[in-house]
Motif scaffolding. Structure first.
Motif, PDB file in Angstrom:
ATOM      1  N   VAL A 159       0.842  -1.205   0.000  1.00  0.00           N
ATOM      2  CA  VAL A 159       0.000   0.000   0.000  1.00  0.00           C
ATOM      3  C   VAL A 159       0.875   1.251   0.000  1.00  0.00           C
ATOM      4  N   LEU A 160       1.901   1.244   0.847  1.00  0.00           N
ATOM      5  CA  LEU A 160       2.798   2.402   0.918  1.00  0.00           C
ATOM      6  C   LEU A 160       3.485   2.625  -0.427  1.00  0.00           C
ATOM      7  N   GLU A 161       3.974   1.550  -1.036  1.00  0.00           N
ATOM      8  CA  GLU A 161       4.673   1.672  -2.316  1.00  0.00           C
ATOM      9  C   GLU A 161       3.736   2.161  -3.422  1.00  0.00           C
ATOM     10  N   MET A 162       2.507   1.650  -3.442  1.00  0.00           N
ATOM     11  CA  MET A 162       1.556   2.063  -4.476  1.00  0.00           C
ATOM     12  C   MET A 162       1.173   3.528  -4.310  1.00  0.00           C
ATOM     13  N   CYS A 163       0.960   3.966  -3.072  1.00  0.00           N
ATOM     14  CA  CYS A 163       0.607   5.371  -2.839  1.00  0.00           C
ATOM     15  C   CYS A 163       1.787   6.290  -3.149  1.00  0.00           C
ATOM     16  N   ASP A 164       2.992   5.817  -2.878  1.00  0.00           N
ATOM     17  CA  ASP A 164       4.172   6.591  -3.275  1.00  0.00           C
ATOM     18  C   ASP A 164       4.231   6.731  -4.793  1.00  0.00           C
ATOM     19  N   ARG A 165       3.982   5.644  -5.489  1.00  0.00           N
ATOM     20  CA  ARG A 165       4.048   5.672  -6.950  1.00  0.00           C
ATOM     21  C   ARG A 165       2.991   6.597  -7.536  1.00  0.00           C
ATOM     22  N   LEU A 166       1.785   6.574  -6.936  1.00  0.00           N
ATOM     23  CA  LEU A 166       0.688   7.389  -7.434  1.00  0.00           C
ATOM     24  C   LEU A 166       0.696   8.800  -6.869  1.00  0.00           C
ATOM     25  N   ALA A 167       1.557   9.038  -5.876  1.00  0.00           N
ATOM     26  CA  ALA A 167       1.667  10.350  -5.210  1.00  0.00           C
ATOM     27  C   ALA A 167       0.339  10.785  -4.608  1.00  0.00           C
ATOM     28  N   VAL A 168      -0.366   9.845  -3.962  1.00  0.00           N
ATOM     29  CA  VAL A 168      -1.636  10.156  -3.315  1.00  0.00           C
ATOM     30  C   VAL A 168      -1.534   9.864  -1.818  1.00  0.00           C
ATOM     31  N   THR A 169      -2.417  10.485  -1.067  1.00  0.00           N
ATOM     32  CA  THR A 169      -2.442  10.328   0.385  1.00  0.00           C
ATOM     33  C   THR A 169      -3.283   9.125   0.767  1.00  0.00           C
ATOM     34  N   PRO A 170      -2.736   8.183   1.538  1.00  0.00           N
ATOM     35  CA  PRO A 170      -3.561   7.067   2.006  1.00  0.00           C
ATOM     36  C   PRO A 170      -4.248   7.406   3.326  1.00  0.00           C
ATOM     37  N   HIS A 171      -5.422   6.828   3.523  1.00  0.00           N
ATOM     38  CA  HIS A 171      -6.066   6.847   4.843  1.00  0.00           C
ATOM     39  C   HIS A 171      -6.335   5.390   5.199  1.00  0.00           C
ATOM     40  N   PRO A 172      -5.315   4.691   5.731  1.00  0.00           N
ATOM     41  CA  PRO A 172      -5.449   3.253   5.958  1.00  0.00           C
ATOM     42  C   PRO A 172      -6.122   2.925   7.291  1.00  0.00           C
ATOM     43  N   VAL A 173      -7.028   1.957   7.269  1.00  0.00           N
ATOM     44  CA  VAL A 173      -7.687   1.476   8.477  1.00  0.00           C
ATOM     45  C   VAL A 173      -7.858  -0.036   8.357  1.00  0.00           C
ATOM     46  N   MET A 174      -8.169  -0.664   9.492  1.00  0.00           N
ATOM     47  CA  MET A 174      -8.529  -2.073   9.467  1.00  0.00           C
ATOM     48  C   MET A 174      -9.977  -2.221   9.007  1.00  0.00           C
ATOM     49  N   VAL A 175     -10.252  -3.268   8.247  1.00  0.00           N
ATOM     50  CA  VAL A 175     -11.628  -3.547   7.870  1.00  0.00           C
ATOM     51  C   VAL A 175     -12.399  -3.953   9.126  1.00  0.00           C
ATOM     52  N   VAL A 176     -13.628  -3.427   9.245  1.00  0.00           N
ATOM     53  CA  VAL A 176     -14.444  -3.672  10.433  1.00  0.00           C
ATOM     54  C   VAL A 176     -15.819  -4.189  10.002  1.00  0.00           C
TER      55      VAL A 176
END
Length: 445
Positions: free
Chosen positions: A328-345
């Motif tokens: 996820v970190l690598e993909m967001c770095d490549r796309l230059a977008v901000t992630p908002h990561p959470v656990m699925v609930v």
């Protein structure tokens, strides 16, 4: 003749942190509070209303005084809300509970309340106040899904000092994602607010920074949203806003026209329900219908139009490999977008809640349903490792070098508005996580 006393009403939004801890994240007044105040004023213009956002305001429950206190509850806020409600009732204050969690588990909520509002409040709130005055509160009030024409304007004057104020243009969601309760709570059919009313609402307040609370800020009717954005651009110059959305409409044949007017209307940033970079996981979540195809191309279209992007990403699906967090970190770095990561609930009211009852750790222990705890069973029982991986992903995602790199990657077409929104939101997310981490560190081992 003796003048009748004004009804005193307090609305409370509980803390968002684990087990009732304060978390100061998005600089936004909880929209439900302002809207309930507006709805209340339309029914009881003389009512004395107080709004308490418990994320930023500390208060003593034993010092509150009201004819009725309403608490709107998300699932992971339940424990704090129930404790607060119990204490208020001990003091003889009437309590009504509402919001997503009480609406899907009303019998549980009723154990801590004089009354529970199930569903949307517009059709029942007048009756609630009449019954409060007579001392005859009913145990449950079941709201109907009414048209949103003529919806009252929120009371934005009762809580000054926030960077963002909120507005809405629709309710409902046509998609069937297994993790989402919106169709259950607000219906599967879209109910659109008349465009003229949206414009009048936004124009009634001099505030310039807004957050759209629609489940999808450019929903399935591309012509309708294009018309809305065109009217906003024409009638409301100088406003700026952020919204939550999906990417299906971007892929429509008229998606480019919609995006053009969206930016001109002041749209600076969208929070997209991306859910996962894994196609298999998207299928497991039932989220493929709102994704369609060529997701990265749709993302590029949005950014090329000068609109910043934050991706909601859910991790911790059953037996998900730990290397997915780094991916996820690598993909967001490549796309230059901000992630908002959470656990699925698996929230109550969702298909996932029913399907995964046997695979949910801490089942119905609501403090763990906060998106920071791994509660779906993992191969080898390594749920703690998933929680640590999520925390590391947050730390790595919001270093100052990465924040600055994303700002630099934004196209000049969005300057300076998209850059300002991105900076505010990224800094708020960084601050919220560091506050959460400090609280976790301070807990007794």
């Amino acid at each position: 003749m003796q003048q009748k006393e004004r009804m005193k009403i307090i609305y409370i939004f509980p803390p968002l942190g684990h087990a009732g801890e304060q978390v100061r994240s998005m600089p936004l007044m909880p929209p439900v509070l302002e809207y309930l105040a507006g709805l209340t004023s339309s029914i009881r213009p003389d009512a004395e209303i107080r709004l308490i956002n418990a994320n930023v305001e500390r208060f003593d429950v034993d010092e509150l005084s009201a004819d009725v206190v309403g608490i709107s509850i998300l699932t992971h806020q339940s424990s704090w809300a129930y404790r607060t409600a119990d204490r208020l009732r001990e003091r003889g204050i009437k309590v009504m509970l509402g919001g997503p969690h009480p609406s899907v588990l009303p019998d549980e909520a009723k154990q801590h309340a004089d009354s529970v509002v199930v569903g949307e409040a517009e059709s029942v709130l007048a009756t609630v106040f009449d019954d409060v005055q007579r001392g005859e509160l009913q145990p449950f009030y079941h709201g109907q899904l009414l048209p949103v024409d003529g919806a009252p304007f929120p009371r934005r004057d009762l809580a000054p000092g926030y960077v963002f104020r909120s507005f809405f243009t629709s309710r409902g969601c046509p998609y069937d994602c297994k993790f989402c309760a919106t169709p259950e709570l607000h219906g599967k059919h879209m109910r659109y607010r008349p465009i003229a009313e949206v414009i009048k609402d936004l124009g009634s307040c001099k505030h310039k920074m807004w957050f759209c609370t629609d489940a999808d800020s450019w929903g399935p009717s591309v012509p309708r949203y294009t018309e809305l954005f065109r009217e906003m651009a024409t009638s409301l110059p100088g406003i700026h806003w952020v919204g939550e959305t999906s990417i299906a409409s971007v892929q429509h044949q008229s998606g480019d026209e919609m995006l053009k007017w969206a930016r001109r209307s002041g749209l600076m940033q969208v929070w997209i329900g991306w859910e996962s970079f894994s196609d298999a996981t998207l299928m497991e979540y039932g989220a493929t219908a709102k994704m369609l195809y060529e997701r990265e191309e749709a993302l590029k279209k949005i950014r090329d139009n000068g609109i910043d992007v934050v991706l909601f990403i859910m991790l911790g699906a059953r037996n998900e490999p730990l290397d997915e967090y780094q991916r996820v970190l690598e993909m967001c770095d490549r796309l230059a977008v901000t992630p908002h990561p959470v656990m699925v609930v698996p929230y109550p009211g969702t298909a996932m809640y029913q399907e995964l009852r046997q695979d949910t750790l801490h089942f119905e222990e609501w403090d763990y349903y906060d998106g920071m705890h791994s509660i779906l069973t993992q191969q080898g029982g390594d749920n703690r490792a998933h929680e640590e991986a999520l925390k590391q992903l947050w730390l790595d995602s919001f270093t100052w070098p990465r924040i600055l790199k994303r700002l630099k990657a934004l196209p000049l077409k969005g300057f300076p508005n998209a850059h300002i929104a991105s900076g505010i939101v990224q800094a708020a997310l960084r601050k919220a996580f560091h506050e959460f981490r400090a609280l976790e560190t301070a807990k007794p081992k």
